[in-house]
Design a protein around this motif. Structure first.
Motif, PDB file in Angstrom:
ATOM      1  N   TRP A   1       0.821  -1.212   0.000  1.00 52.32           N
ATOM      2  CA  TRP A   1       0.000   0.000   0.000  1.00 52.32           C
ATOM      3  C   TRP A   1       0.853   1.260   0.000  1.00 52.32           C
ATOM      4  O   TRP A   1       0.474   2.286  -0.601  1.00 52.32           O
ATOM      5  CB  TRP A   1      -0.930  -0.006   1.206  1.00 52.32           C
ATOM      6  CG  TRP A   1      -2.104  -0.913   0.992  1.00 52.32           C
ATOM      7  CD1 TRP A   1      -2.145  -2.260   1.196  1.00 52.32           C
ATOM      8  CD2 TRP A   1      -3.386  -0.546   0.484  1.00 52.32           C
ATOM      9  NE1 TRP A   1      -3.381  -2.759   0.862  1.00 52.32           N
ATOM     10  CE2 TRP A   1      -4.169  -1.726   0.425  1.00 52.32           C
ATOM     11  CE3 TRP A   1      -3.968   0.653   0.093  1.00 52.32           C
ATOM     12  CZ2 TRP A   1      -5.487  -1.727  -0.016  1.00 52.32           C
ATOM     13  CZ3 TRP A   1      -5.285   0.651  -0.344  1.00 52.32           C
ATOM     14  CH2 TRP A   1      -6.036  -0.532  -0.395  1.00 52.32           C
ATOM     15  N   MET A   2       2.015   1.225   0.623  1.00 53.62           N
ATOM     16  CA  MET A   2       2.918   2.382   0.589  1.00 53.62           C
ATOM     17  C   MET A   2       3.429   2.623  -0.827  1.00 53.62           C
ATOM     18  O   MET A   2       3.511   3.765  -1.287  1.00 53.62           O
ATOM     19  CB  MET A   2       4.080   2.156   1.561  1.00 53.62           C
ATOM     20  CG  MET A   2       3.689   2.223   3.022  1.00 53.62           C
ATOM     21  SD  MET A   2       5.095   1.862   4.126  1.00 53.62           S
ATOM     22  CE  MET A   2       6.205   3.200   3.690  1.00 53.62           C
ATOM     23  N   VAL A   3       3.777   1.542  -1.525  1.00 53.97           N
ATOM     24  CA  VAL A   3       4.250   1.683  -2.903  1.00 53.97           C
ATOM     25  C   VAL A   3       3.131   2.226  -3.788  1.00 53.97           C
ATOM     26  O   VAL A   3       3.360   3.080  -4.660  1.00 53.97           O
ATOM     27  CB  VAL A   3       4.763   0.330  -3.429  1.00 53.97           C
ATOM     28  CG1 VAL A   3       5.084   0.428  -4.925  1.00 53.97           C
ATOM     29  CG2 VAL A   3       5.999  -0.114  -2.659  1.00 53.97           C
ATOM     30  N   TYR A   4       1.910   1.734  -3.554  1.00 56.19           N
ATOM     31  CA  TYR A   4       0.783   2.233  -4.355  1.00 56.19           C
ATOM     32  C   TYR A   4       0.532   3.715  -4.086  1.00 56.19           C
ATOM     33  O   TYR A   4       0.201   4.475  -5.010  1.00 56.19           O
ATOM     34  CB  TYR A   4      -0.475   1.424  -4.037  1.00 56.19           C
ATOM     35  CG  TYR A   4      -1.652   1.801  -4.910  1.00 56.19           C
ATOM     36  CD1 TYR A   4      -1.703   1.405  -6.242  1.00 56.19           C
ATOM     37  CD2 TYR A   4      -2.705   2.568  -4.403  1.00 56.19           C
ATOM     38  CE1 TYR A   4      -2.779   1.749  -7.054  1.00 56.19           C
ATOM     39  CE2 TYR A   4      -3.783   2.920  -5.207  1.00 56.19           C
ATOM     40  CZ  TYR A   4      -3.806   2.514  -6.525  1.00 56.19           C
ATOM     41  OH  TYR A   4      -4.872   2.859  -7.323  1.00 56.19           O
ATOM     42  N   TRP A   5       0.698   4.147  -2.841  1.00 50.10           N
ATOM     43  CA  TRP A   5       0.544   5.569  -2.524  1.00 50.10           C
ATOM     44  C   TRP A   5       1.582   6.397  -3.275  1.00 50.10           C
ATOM     45  O   TRP A   5       1.279   7.475  -3.775  1.00 50.10           O
ATOM     46  CB  TRP A   5       0.691   5.778  -1.014  1.00 50.10           C
ATOM     47  CG  TRP A   5       0.607   7.224  -0.620  1.00 50.10           C
ATOM     48  CD1 TRP A   5      -0.502   7.954  -0.386  1.00 50.10           C
ATOM     49  CD2 TRP A   5       1.718   8.113  -0.430  1.00 50.10           C
ATOM     50  NE1 TRP A   5      -0.177   9.250  -0.059  1.00 50.10           N
ATOM     51  CE2 TRP A   5       1.188   9.379  -0.078  1.00 50.10           C
ATOM     52  CE3 TRP A   5       3.093   7.971  -0.512  1.00 50.10           C
ATOM     53  CZ2 TRP A   5       1.992  10.476   0.183  1.00 50.10           C
ATOM     54  CZ3 TRP A   5       3.898   9.068  -0.267  1.00 50.10           C
ATOM     55  CH2 TRP A   5       3.342  10.304   0.082  1.00 50.10           C
ATOM     56  N   VAL A   6       2.820   5.871  -3.352  1.00 46.66           N
ATOM     57  CA  VAL A   6       3.863   6.567  -4.103  1.00 46.66           C
ATOM     58  C   VAL A   6       3.465   6.684  -5.574  1.00 46.66           C
ATOM     59  O   VAL A   6       3.674   7.731  -6.216  1.00 46.66           O
ATOM     60  CB  VAL A   6       5.206   5.827  -3.954  1.00 46.66           C
ATOM     61  CG1 VAL A   6       6.258   6.420  -4.904  1.00 46.66           C
ATOM     62  CG2 VAL A   6       5.703   5.895  -2.511  1.00 46.66           C
ATOM     63  N   GLU A   7       2.887   5.598  -6.120  1.00 43.27           N
ATOM     64  CA  GLU A   7       2.457   5.647  -7.521  1.00 43.27           C
ATOM     65  C   GLU A   7       1.355   6.684  -7.732  1.00 43.27           C
ATOM     66  O   GLU A   7       1.347   7.422  -8.726  1.00 43.27           O
ATOM     67  CB  GLU A   7       1.962   4.265  -7.951  1.00 43.27           C
ATOM     68  CG  GLU A   7       3.060   3.235  -8.093  1.00 43.27           C
ATOM     69  CD  GLU A   7       2.563   1.987  -8.793  1.00 43.27           C
ATOM     70  OE1 GLU A   7       2.695   1.906 -10.039  1.00 43.27           O
ATOM     71  OE2 GLU A   7       2.036   1.090  -8.115  1.00 43.27           O
ATOM     72  N   VAL A   8       0.415   6.733  -6.816  1.00 42.85           N
ATOM     73  CA  VAL A   8      -0.672   7.709  -6.936  1.00 42.85           C
ATOM     74  C   VAL A   8      -0.125   9.127  -6.800  1.00 42.85           C
ATOM     75  O   VAL A   8      -0.564  10.054  -7.496  1.00 42.85           O
ATOM     76  CB  VAL A   8      -1.748   7.431  -5.880  1.00 42.85           C
ATOM     77  CG1 VAL A   8      -2.794   8.546  -5.861  1.00 42.85           C
ATOM     78  CG2 VAL A   8      -2.416   6.092  -6.133  1.00 42.85           C
ATOM     79  N   ARG A   9       0.831   9.278  -5.915  1.00 41.94           N
ATOM     80  CA  ARG A   9       1.353  10.622  -5.606  1.00 41.94           C
ATOM     81  C   ARG A   9       2.309  11.131  -6.682  1.00 41.94           C
ATOM     82  O   ARG A   9       2.260  12.300  -7.061  1.00 41.94           O
ATOM     83  CB  ARG A   9       2.075  10.581  -4.265  1.00 41.94           C
ATOM     84  CG  ARG A   9       2.615  11.907  -3.775  1.00 41.94           C
ATOM     85  CD  ARG A   9       1.486  12.836  -3.337  1.00 41.94           C
ATOM     86  NE  ARG A   9       1.997  14.045  -2.722  1.00 41.94           N
ATOM     87  CZ  ARG A   9       2.452  15.105  -3.383  1.00 41.94           C
ATOM     88  NH1 ARG A   9       2.475  15.084  -4.717  1.00 41.94           N
ATOM     89  NH2 ARG A   9       2.873  16.175  -2.739  1.00 41.94           N
TER      90      ARG A   9
END
Length: 250
Positions: free
Chosen positions: A24-32
């Motif tokens: 989920w942290m990696v996905y947040w980075v992708e979204v951000r």
């Protein structure tokens, strides 16, 4: 190895929790900051080899991430509890081997997601439990196949072209290979009763002696009793009474 081999440890909770949190942290980075799909597996391309390591942490949509997270929580917890000595090997080697197979057989597109690792875990837990023939691990295998048995359809091409069936097939093959290659202890049920012991002799057991050779219940012979000695004769009991002498008058 008996039932006491399976013991709860913090790894059972921490491993799935931190693994999913990392996704989920990696996905947040992708979204951000933008998509990282270029770091996925791109088959038969040298640059695409980096995806063997990075692709399990990348997801194309929130639904994709959510579905993989639920499966990973269950499967990693089961792996950490029932196969704690092999847990990290299965995860690390599973990511590498399934990724390499995908890189070899995959379509010319970026392959991302933790689905390959999920198929590794499902395949390993199912086949290893059946191979051990140990009742707890067989029960775990049956539970896994009940929960995720429908996933078997997605290892075939043209079932859903939006999914990487190559990654699913690679994970399935890798999990089966690990189930065959990695050895587990000879599991034995913990002995709780005398009749479970290998040296148990039914003829010496008081309860088993109540049955004949045909399994019929029989009454035991009456116990031998010793004759009680006769009670000694009762001797007469004499009571004594003091009688004072009469005083004479004077």
């Amino acid at each position: 190895m008996n039932d006491n081999h399976f013991k709860f440890s913090p790894q059972v909770i921490l491993l799935p929790m931190f693994s999913v949190l990392l996704l989920w942290m990696v996905y947040w980075v992708e979204v951000r900051y933008g998509s990282l799909s270029d770091y996925g597996i791109y088959p038969r391309d040298i640059t695409g080899l980096r995806g063997v390591v990075f692709s399990p942490f990348l997801h194309g949509s929130l639904e994709h991430l959510y579905n993989n997270s639920l499966a990973l929580v269950v499967l990693l917890a089961a792996l950490a509890y029932f196969y704690r000595e092999l847990a990290w090997k299965i995860i690390a080697y599973g990511i590498l081997l399934s990724g390499l197979i995908t890189w070899i057989i995959g379509r010319s597109n970026y392959h991302i997601g933790a689905s390959g690792l999920i198929y590794v875990l499902v395949s390993f837990i199912f086949f290893k439990g059946i191979m051990t023939k140990y009742y707890r691990l067989v029960a775990l295998s049956l539970m896994v196949i009940m929960l995720y048995g429908s996933m078997a359809w997605y290892v075939f091409p043209d079932v859903d072209n939006s999914l990487s069936w190559e990654g699913h097939l690679a994970g399935f093959v890798a999990g089966f290979a690990f189930a065959v290659y990695f050895r587990t202890p000879e599991y034995k049920k913990m002995i709780r009763y005398d009749w479970e012991r290998p040296d148990f002799d039914p003829s010496q057991d008081k309860f088993m002696q109540r049955f004949d050779e045909n399994g019929n219940f029989v009454n035991p012979p009456p116990p031998e009793t010793e004759e009680e000695p006769l009670a000694p004769e009762q001797h007469p009991v004499f009571t004594y009474r003091f009688i004072p002498k009469e005083k004479s008058g004077g």
